[in-house]
Design a protein around this motif. Structure first.
Motif, PDB file in Angstrom:
ATOM      1  N   UNK A  84      78.101   5.762 -22.683  1.00 43.84           N
ATOM      2  CA  UNK A  84      77.240   5.699 -21.496  1.00 43.84           C
ATOM      3  C   UNK A  84      75.804   5.504 -21.943  1.00 43.84           C
ATOM      4  N   UNK A  85      75.177   4.468 -21.435  1.00 47.70           N
ATOM      5  CA  UNK A  85      73.801   4.146 -21.818  1.00 47.70           C
ATOM      6  C   UNK A  85      73.025   3.677 -20.591  1.00 47.70           C
ATOM      7  N   UNK A  86      71.692   3.742 -20.716  1.00 46.72           N
ATOM      8  CA  UNK A  86      70.837   3.205 -19.664  1.00 46.72           C
ATOM      9  C   UNK A  86      70.755   1.680 -19.780  1.00 46.72           C
ATOM     10  N   UNK A  87      70.872   1.023 -18.638  1.00 48.30           N
ATOM     11  CA  UNK A  87      70.533  -0.397 -18.557  1.00 48.30           C
ATOM     12  C   UNK A  87      69.191  -0.502 -17.852  1.00 48.30           C
ATOM     13  N   UNK A  88      68.269  -1.239 -18.464  1.00 45.00           N
ATOM     14  CA  UNK A  88      66.928  -1.391 -17.914  1.00 45.00           C
ATOM     15  C   UNK A  88      66.851  -2.640 -17.045  1.00 45.00           C
ATOM     16  N   UNK A  89      66.312  -2.476 -15.842  1.00 43.65           N
ATOM     17  CA  UNK A  89      66.060  -3.583 -14.936  1.00 43.65           C
ATOM     18  C   UNK A  89      64.541  -3.681 -14.757  1.00 43.65           C
ATOM     19  N   UNK A  90      63.938  -4.762 -15.215  1.00 41.31           N
ATOM     20  CA  UNK A  90      62.483  -4.873 -15.167  1.00 41.31           C
ATOM     21  C   UNK A  90      62.061  -6.194 -14.527  1.00 41.31           C
ATOM     22  N   UNK A  91      60.902  -6.151 -13.875  1.00 43.23           N
ATOM     23  CA  UNK A  91      60.278  -7.341 -13.299  1.00 43.23           C
ATOM     24  C   UNK A  91      58.800  -7.308 -13.658  1.00 43.23           C
ATOM     25  N   UNK A  92      58.279  -8.434 -14.116  1.00 39.64           N
ATOM     26  CA  UNK A  92      56.880  -8.529 -14.522  1.00 39.64           C
ATOM     27  C   UNK A  92      56.169  -9.659 -13.795  1.00 39.64           C
ATOM     28  N   UNK A  93      54.847  -9.636 -13.887  1.00 37.58           N
ATOM     29  CA  UNK A  93      54.001 -10.746 -13.427  1.00 37.58           C
ATOM     30  C   UNK A  93      54.216 -11.110 -11.966  1.00 37.58           C
ATOM     31  N   UNK A  94      54.305 -10.081 -11.110  1.00 32.98           N
ATOM     32  CA  UNK A  94      54.465 -10.351  -9.678  1.00 32.98           C
ATOM     33  C   UNK A  94      53.148 -10.168  -8.919  1.00 32.98           C
ATOM     34  N   UNK A  95      52.133  -9.590  -9.581  1.00 30.97           N
ATOM     35  CA  UNK A  95      50.780  -9.457  -9.025  1.00 30.97           C
ATOM     36  C   UNK A  95      50.770  -8.783  -7.653  1.00 30.97           C
ATOM     37  N   UNK A  96      51.407  -7.621  -7.617  1.00 29.67           N
ATOM     38  CA  UNK A  96      51.364  -6.741  -6.451  1.00 29.67           C
ATOM     39  C   UNK A  96      50.638  -5.471  -6.877  1.00 29.67           C
TER      40      UNK A  96
END
Length: 432
Positions: A84-96
């Protein structure tokens, strides 16, 4: 609340997610790209419904509040996904605004993330970063995709895609299968503009033209090149001369895996011998982008004219066999058919075709001329009709580059060539 653990395919979740936010993406003309690391397992245990709900809310929020035309959702996991491990969900450069993002995460996502026993990460440079724990489907099953046959290994890919994020994502997915990947025109130029080493050519659909398809079809007579179009899901398919299949966005590891299998599932383990003819050399950048730059198109046209004239002049001095049985039998040895059968097929197909060819040239029926020349080139090469093959090859170049002013002399040439080849085939069949 009891945590749900179901076996699910992460790719199905991502494809469902893509469809669920389609309306708002299209309204704002936003491209959604998945950037998946090779460490992401294909199958997981967890709650796919809540995961989909979380990601749907995130992407809906981003689409509603960003002015960017591209959103990259990145997925990453530890190298050793043991249990069991963490899966990372990331979003960048959306300028909010950071505060607006924080408020959304803490109010709209808190309950769903709590159900998944996940966490919101604030201490990094990502605009949005969520860690969610999932279990691997099978202990010790670290390599998540296995190609079913050795013949599918060791391939080389040329990827022509103007969107750097999409190109980078697809490159990583092919490298997972240990494929050698060249990306962009510069990488191709470094290889001498030669398509010979490549097994797969992937091109953005909006760069493709019908003329380019015919040029690739001619090259495919020399090398076993698979031509793949990178397409949006809503693109209507049409009949294409040289395109092997399509790679539909959004691209995932699953779709790349399925693409490889579909391209090479009937190939034998032995690698095909490749022709190192100069015909496999092409300036892709000039050709694919010619519709964007008229000056480049004119330069290309001039170069092509010189190339055609040189090829025609060279052919005049060549003493090529009308019918070479040795070459023909070698070409069909893997088809399961006999040489005599292919000769009869050629006669049945091209009997009196000189009259048809003259008619379509006089009518300037470009599409019919193209299709005729591709068929003639393929069949002539198959039976070892070397002289006819070279004539068809010349014709292919003429119509591929739209040099129709050179065509009127060829119905007569084809009539003479067809007569000689027909006599040679009938003589060969009488020996049986």
């Amino acid at each position: 609340m009891h945590k749900i653990e179901k076996l699910f395919d992460i790719n199905i979740v991502l494809m469902t997610l893509f469809s669920s936010v389609e309306t708002i993406r299209e309204e704002k003309n936003i491209e959604l790209i998945y950037d998946m690391e090779a460490t992401i397992p294909r199958e997981l245990r967890g709650d796919p419904d809540v995961l989909l709900r979380v990601l749907n809310k995130v992407l809906t929020f981003v689409c509603q509040n960003t002015d960017e035309k591209e959103i990259v959702l990145s997925l990453d996991a530890p190298e050793d996904f043991l249990y069991e491990e963490f899966i990372s969900f990331t979003i960048n450069d959306i300028h909010i605004e950071k505060e607006k993002i924080r408020q959304f995460l803490e109010t709209d996502l808190h309950d769903a993330i709590e159900i998944l026993e996940g966490e919101i990460v604030y201490e990094d440079d990502a605009d949005i970063h969520i860690n969610l724990p999932f279990k691997i489907s099978e202990l010790g099953h670290r390599r998540h995709y296995r190609l079913p046959d050795i013949s599918m290994l060791g391939k080389k890919v040329l990827l022509i895609c103007e969107n750097e994020a999409i190109a980078h994502s697809i490159e990583k997915m092919f490298k997972y299968f240990l494929y050698d990947v060249d990306v962009g025109f510069d990488a191709f130029k470094a290889q001498g503009n030669d398509l010979t080493p490549y097994d797969i050519l992937i091109v953005d659909d909006h760069l493709n033209t019908e003329e380019f398809e015919h040029l690739i079809a001619r090259i495919q007579q020399n090398i076993p090149l698979k031509y793949v179009l990178l397409q949006d899901a809503h693109i209507t398919e049409r009949k294409m001369i040289s395109v092997s299949t399509n790679l539909i966005k959004p691209v995932t590891e699953e779709s790349v895996y399925e693409l490889i299998i579909s391209l090479f599932k009937i190939q034998t383990a032995s690698r095909e011998v490749r022709s190192h003819s100069k015909i496999n050399t092409i300036d892709l950048e000039k050709y694919l982008q010619s519709n964007k730059d008229s000056e480049k198109s004119e330069e290309q046209s001039s170069a092509v004219q010189e190339s055609l004239e040189a090829m025609i002049e060279k052919r005049r001095g060549m003493d090529l066999p009308i019918l070479d049985r040795t070459i023909g039998e070698a070409n069909i040895k893997h088809t399961g058919l006999t040489y005599a059968h292919e000769l009869k097929t050629f006669l049945d197909t091209f009997d009196r075709s000189d009259l048809y060819f003259r008619e379509i040239v006089n009518q300037r029926s470009i599409n019919k001329i193209k299709e005729f020349c591709i068929d003639l080139e393929r069949q002539a090469k198959l039976i070892g009709a070397e002289s006819m093959f070279k004539l068809a090859e010349t014709l292919s170049l003429i119509f591929v580059y739209d040099k129709l002013d050179m065509l009127p002399i060829y119905p007569g040439k084809y009539h003479i060539e067809l007569q000689k080849l027909t006599e040679a085939i009938k003589k060969e069949l009488q020996l049986k």
